[in-house]
Design an enzyme around this catalytic site. Structure first.
Site, PDB file in Angstrom:
ATOM      1  N   ASN A   1      55.192  23.779  61.096  1.00 46.14           N
ATOM      2  CA  ASN A   1      54.893  23.505  59.698  1.00 46.14           C
ATOM      3  C   ASN A   1      53.588  24.150  59.232  1.00 46.14           C
ATOM      4  OD1 ASN A   1      55.048  21.794  57.119  1.00 46.14           O
ATOM      5  ND2 ASN A   1      53.099  21.126  57.997  1.00 46.14           N
TER       6      ASN A   1
ATOM      7  N   GLN B   1      45.186  38.366  50.073  1.00 50.24           N
ATOM      8  CA  GLN B   1      46.189  37.312  50.149  1.00 50.24           C
ATOM      9  C   GLN B   1      47.346  37.707  51.066  1.00 50.24           C
ATOM     10  OE1 GLN B   1      47.399  35.424  46.501  1.00 50.24           O
ATOM     11  NE2 GLN B   1      45.493  35.922  45.454  1.00 50.24           N
TER      12      GLN B   1
ATOM     13  N   SER C   1      60.223  28.040  52.671  1.00 52.10           N
ATOM     14  CA  SER C   1      60.094  27.731  51.248  1.00 52.10           C
ATOM     15  C   SER C   1      61.193  28.430  50.459  1.00 52.10           C
ATOM     16  CB  SER C   1      58.725  28.191  50.735  1.00 52.10           C
ATOM     17  OG  SER C   1      58.661  28.113  49.318  1.00 52.10           O
TER      18      SER C   1
ATOM     19  N   TYR D   1      52.913  34.930  49.559  1.00 50.76           N
ATOM     20  CA  TYR D   1      53.459  33.739  50.202  1.00 50.76           C
ATOM     21  C   TYR D   1      54.969  33.886  50.398  1.00 50.76           C
ATOM     22  CZ  TYR D   1      54.418  28.831  51.179  1.00 50.76           C
ATOM     23  OH  TYR D   1      54.832  27.659  51.773  1.00 50.76           O
TER      24      TYR D   1
ATOM     25  N   LYS E   1      57.211  34.035  53.943  1.00 49.12           N
ATOM     26  CA  LYS E   1      58.310  33.124  54.245  1.00 49.12           C
ATOM     27  C   LYS E   1      59.637  33.869  54.454  1.00 49.12           C
ATOM     28  CE  LYS E   1      56.000  29.247  54.207  1.00 49.12           C
ATOM     29  NZ  LYS E   1      55.886  28.384  55.388  1.00 49.12           N
TER      30      LYS E   1
END
Length: 258
Positions: free
Chosen positions: A90, A106, A140, A194, A198
């Site tokens: 997680n 990022q 996600s 992000y 994922k």
């Protein structure tokens, strides 16, 4: 003395989704549940909160970006339990939408944690998995949105059924390099760091599960679950069952992002 008791480990579980999974497992899992956190103080505080509910998780410090930390967890599990029965990957990071950090930064740090650190910690811990173990990689819905932003060529590379882990790592590095050059969209990659991390985690899951089918240990299943609010942030047990553990016993194989 090594115990024969079963054990479940949840990474990044001092708050949010990971905390909810630990709570659910403490209520329903026949074995010890190990809550982990980078910061020992915050981890122990989370354990204390669950103690107030009458739950008794164990605690172990874990920073998946620190190989020595992962190795210490492995040594603890090997010495104390002789193996590992449930692993919930997680732990992860996400920049807020308003964060002023450059996209290149990022992309690098999000993929470093959410993809590479998860992959490396899995490589360290997987040898401990016992027959019938379950691994759940927390992903996600933003992965699905992100892959829809990819060019057909990049989508095809991700969806190649013959893709190896080395090949996936190459694609992920290409994304990071393109982001640093400001050419990620031009080269067919998504605009979400992000989401890209994922995508990598989802495809990692597929490859891990495929490779595990050739392992002599019986019935080890590696799967993925997603949050349902699209934030990817630890805001609550948004896609989990009320006890946070329904997915952990699933025999379903992971699906490719649509």
């Amino acid at each position: 003395m090594t115990s024969t008791k079963r054990v479940a480990v949840v990474t990044g579980s001092n708050k949010g989704i990971g905390f909810a999974v630990v709570r659910g497992l403490c209520k329903s899992y026949d074995g010890d549940v190990c809550l982990t956190a980078r910061d020992e103080g915050r981890g122990q505080a989370a354990v204390a909160d669950l103690n107030k509910e009458g739950l008794r998780p164990k605690f172990h410090q874990l920073d998946i970006n620190d190989q020595s930390s992962v190795e210490r967890l492995k040594s603890f599990l090997q010495t104390t339990y002789g193996g590992l029965d449930v692993l919930v990957n997680n732990a992860g990071i996400a920049y807020r939408n308003a964060d002023p950090a450059p996209f290149a930064e990022q992309a690098e740090f999000t993929c470093k944690t959410n993809f590479w650190a998860t992959l490396e910690s899995s490589r360290i811990l997987f040898p401990l998995l016992r027959p019938h173990a379950r691994v759940v990689n927390v992903s996600s819905v933003l992965a699905h949105r992100a892959i829809s932003q990819c060019s057909p060529a990049v989508q095809g590379r991700f969806r190649d059924p013959a893709l190896t882990m080395d090949g996936l790592e190459k694609i992920m590095q290409e994304f990071v390099d393109a982001a640093k050059a400001g050419k990620h969209r031009e080269q067919g990659f998504p605009s979400s760091a992000y989401g890209a991390s994922k995508i990598g985690k989802n495809i990692m899951t597929i490859i891990q599960d495929r490779d595990m089918r050739n392992d002599p240990r019986e019935d080890i299943v590696i799967n993925a679950i997603t949050d349902s609010n699209g934030s990817g942030l630890p805001q609550g047990p948004v896609s989990l069952s009320p006890n946070g553990s329904a997915h952990l016993g699933s025999h379903h194989r992971p699906c490719r992002p649509q």
